[in-house]
Write a protein that holds these residues in place. Structure first.
Motif, PDB file in Angstrom:
ATOM      1  N   TRP A 224     -12.309   2.696  -4.280  1.00 35.82           N
ATOM      2  CA  TRP A 224     -11.302   3.385  -5.077  1.00 35.82           C
ATOM      3  C   TRP A 224     -10.889   4.694  -4.424  1.00 35.82           C
ATOM      4  O   TRP A 224     -11.666   5.349  -3.734  1.00 35.82           O
ATOM      5  CB  TRP A 224     -11.796   3.630  -6.504  1.00 35.82           C
ATOM      6  N   SER A 225      -9.622   5.025  -4.633  1.00 35.72           N
ATOM      7  CA  SER A 225      -9.030   6.236  -4.084  1.00 35.72           C
ATOM      8  C   SER A 225      -8.346   6.992  -5.210  1.00 35.72           C
ATOM      9  O   SER A 225      -8.141   6.452  -6.305  1.00 35.72           O
ATOM     10  CB  SER A 225      -8.015   5.876  -2.996  1.00 35.72           C
TER      11      SER A 225
ATOM     12  N   MET B 179       0.774  -0.528  -1.167  1.00 35.53           N
ATOM     13  CA  MET B 179       0.316  -0.315  -2.541  1.00 35.53           C
ATOM     14  C   MET B 179       1.516  -0.194  -3.478  1.00 35.53           C
ATOM     15  O   MET B 179       2.626   0.121  -3.056  1.00 35.53           O
ATOM     16  CB  MET B 179      -0.561   0.932  -2.636  1.00 35.53           C
TER      17      MET B 179
ATOM     18  N   THR C  40       2.261  -6.065  -5.781  1.00 30.90           N
ATOM     19  CA  THR C  40       1.086  -5.861  -4.938  1.00 30.90           C
ATOM     20  C   THR C  40       0.432  -7.185  -4.587  1.00 30.90           C
ATOM     21  O   THR C  40       0.075  -7.442  -3.436  1.00 30.90           O
ATOM     22  CB  THR C  40       0.066  -4.955  -5.649  1.00 30.90           C
TER      23      THR C  40
ATOM     24  N   ASP D 222      -7.668  -5.009  -2.068  1.00 29.02           N
ATOM     25  CA  ASP D 222      -8.730  -4.310  -1.357  1.00 29.02           C
ATOM     26  C   ASP D 222      -9.256  -3.088  -2.090  1.00 29.02           C
ATOM     27  O   ASP D 222     -10.176  -2.424  -1.596  1.00 29.02           O
ATOM     28  CB  ASP D 222      -8.230  -3.908   0.027  1.00 29.02           C
ATOM     29  N   GLY D 223      -8.688  -2.769  -3.238  1.00 27.10           N
ATOM     30  CA  GLY D 223      -9.164  -1.633  -4.010  1.00 27.10           C
ATOM     31  C   GLY D 223      -8.091  -1.115  -4.936  1.00 27.10           C
ATOM     32  O   GLY D 223      -7.030  -1.735  -5.104  1.00 27.10           O
ATOM     33  N   ILE D 224      -8.381   0.036  -5.553  1.00 26.64           N
ATOM     34  CA  ILE D 224      -7.418   0.657  -6.452  1.00 26.64           C
ATOM     35  C   ILE D 224      -7.201   2.108  -6.027  1.00 26.64           C
ATOM     36  O   ILE D 224      -8.063   2.732  -5.408  1.00 26.64           O
ATOM     37  CB  ILE D 224      -7.880   0.612  -7.927  1.00 26.64           C
ATOM     38  N   ASN D 225      -6.029   2.622  -6.348  1.00 26.59           N
ATOM     39  CA  ASN D 225      -5.688   4.017  -6.072  1.00 26.59           C
ATOM     40  C   ASN D 225      -5.202   4.587  -7.398  1.00 26.59           C
ATOM     41  O   ASN D 225      -4.148   4.188  -7.905  1.00 26.59           O
ATOM     42  CB  ASN D 225      -4.603   4.091  -4.997  1.00 26.59           C
TER      43      ASN D 225
ATOM     44  N   LEU E 150      -3.651  -1.892  -2.096  1.00 25.93           N
ATOM     45  CA  LEU E 150      -4.255  -1.166  -3.207  1.00 25.93           C
ATOM     46  C   LEU E 150      -3.367  -1.259  -4.441  1.00 25.93           C
ATOM     47  O   LEU E 150      -2.136  -1.157  -4.340  1.00 25.93           O
ATOM     48  CB  LEU E 150      -4.460   0.307  -2.846  1.00 25.93           C
TER      49      LEU E 150
END
Length: 292
Positions: A243-244, A149, A156, A220-223, A169
């Motif tokens: 999300w994280s 990430m 990224t 694959d998503g966001i943090n 992420l």
């Protein structure tokens, strides 16, 4: 307490055992000892930060310089691994840690227990991607046990293109502007003239545009920061984007994020956060294909 029927939440140990302020008696942040201590404490996953040395080695350190966490101030990108590892990177935290050295990513990869995940935050621009991919390939670590990430979107995206089997992420931070009474979102972009990262701010925040950017890059998503727009989780849920949040040390904040469906929570106090989640009916476990 009635069990909450949601996917398990991954509790991630921040910089190994957390920052000095929150964990004064733990091993120095981002050291191999700190990572090993996090595993021993039962963390589902562990987060570290990496930089690139002058001779192209990937080392585990948060700052661009060694001023805060070693006995001599050097710029990491301008210094060889051999010279960096001559530094005492432990005494700043306490005499019992005297002689701790800056670790390479290779050293930390060997500590990952079966079924756990290591989150690797890239603190440089895209130039770190090729050396990173070589280290990860040579180590032979299961891709399901790794997450890459960065706040730098281009970095990224480039890393995901090179290592598609590893989860990636996009990191971002939200900020509320009281005068304008609106949210903004902050990330980084690579300056093509220097190769270094520069800050970008979108105000007001366009969550849909953020989601589309992540999806277009195949991430694959966001943090994101736990300080965030109240309805962010609705947009993430509707778009099917995982999300994280980082860095949550307040159990009440962790519970609020869990209720909204967060995938993972990074904390300087992972044991406390996991205990509070359990007490409120939330399960915790590592995430990822073949792990969860």
């Amino acid at each position: 307490m009635v069990t909450v029927h949601r996917s398990p939440i991954e509790v991630v140990a921040h910089r190994g055992c957390g920052t000095a302020f929150t964990q004064p008696d733990a091993p120095p942040e981002n050291s191999r000892l700190a990572v090993e201590a996090a595993w021993q404490a039962g963390a589902d996953a562990c987060e570290i930060d990496v930089h690139l040395t002058a001779d192209g080695r990937v080392v585990v350190i948060h700052d661009e310089t060694t001023e805060r966490t070693a006995d001599r101030s050097l710029i990491v990108r301008d210094t060889s691994l051999a010279d960096l590892q001559k530094l005492d990177a432990g005494s700043w935290k306490g005499g019992q840690w005297s002689g701790v050295r800056i670790s390479t990513l290779e050293e930390v990869l060997t500590t990952i227990p079966p079924g756990k995940r290591l989150l690797i935050e890239l603190k440089t621009g895209p130039k770190i991607v090729l050396p990173l991919s070589r280290v990860l390939e040579a180590a032979g670590t299961d891709p399901n046990q790794l997450v890459v990430m960065s706040f730098d979107f281009e970095t990224t995206a480039e890393s995901k293109r090179r290592m598609p089997a590893i989860a990636h992420l996009f990191l971002a931070m939200f900020d509320f502007e009281p005068v304008a009474s609106e949210w903004s979102v902050i990330w980084q972009a690579t300056d093509p003239s220097t190769g270094n990262s520069r800050e970008l701010r979108q105000q007001p925040v366009d969550v849909q545009a953020l989601i589309e950017r992540v999806q277009a890059a195949g991430l694959d998503g966001i943090n994101v920061s736990h300080h965030q727009p109240e309805d962010l989780f609705l947009s993430m849920r509707d778009a099917g984007v995982e999300w994280s949040v980082w860095t949550v040390n307040d159990p009440l904040v962790a519970i609020a994020m869990a209720v909204k469906g967060v995938a993972s929570i990074t904390s300087d106090r992972p044991q406390l956060i996991a205990r509070e989640l359990h007490q409120h009916g939330f399960a915790t476990a590592p995430r990822g294909p073949g792990i969860r």
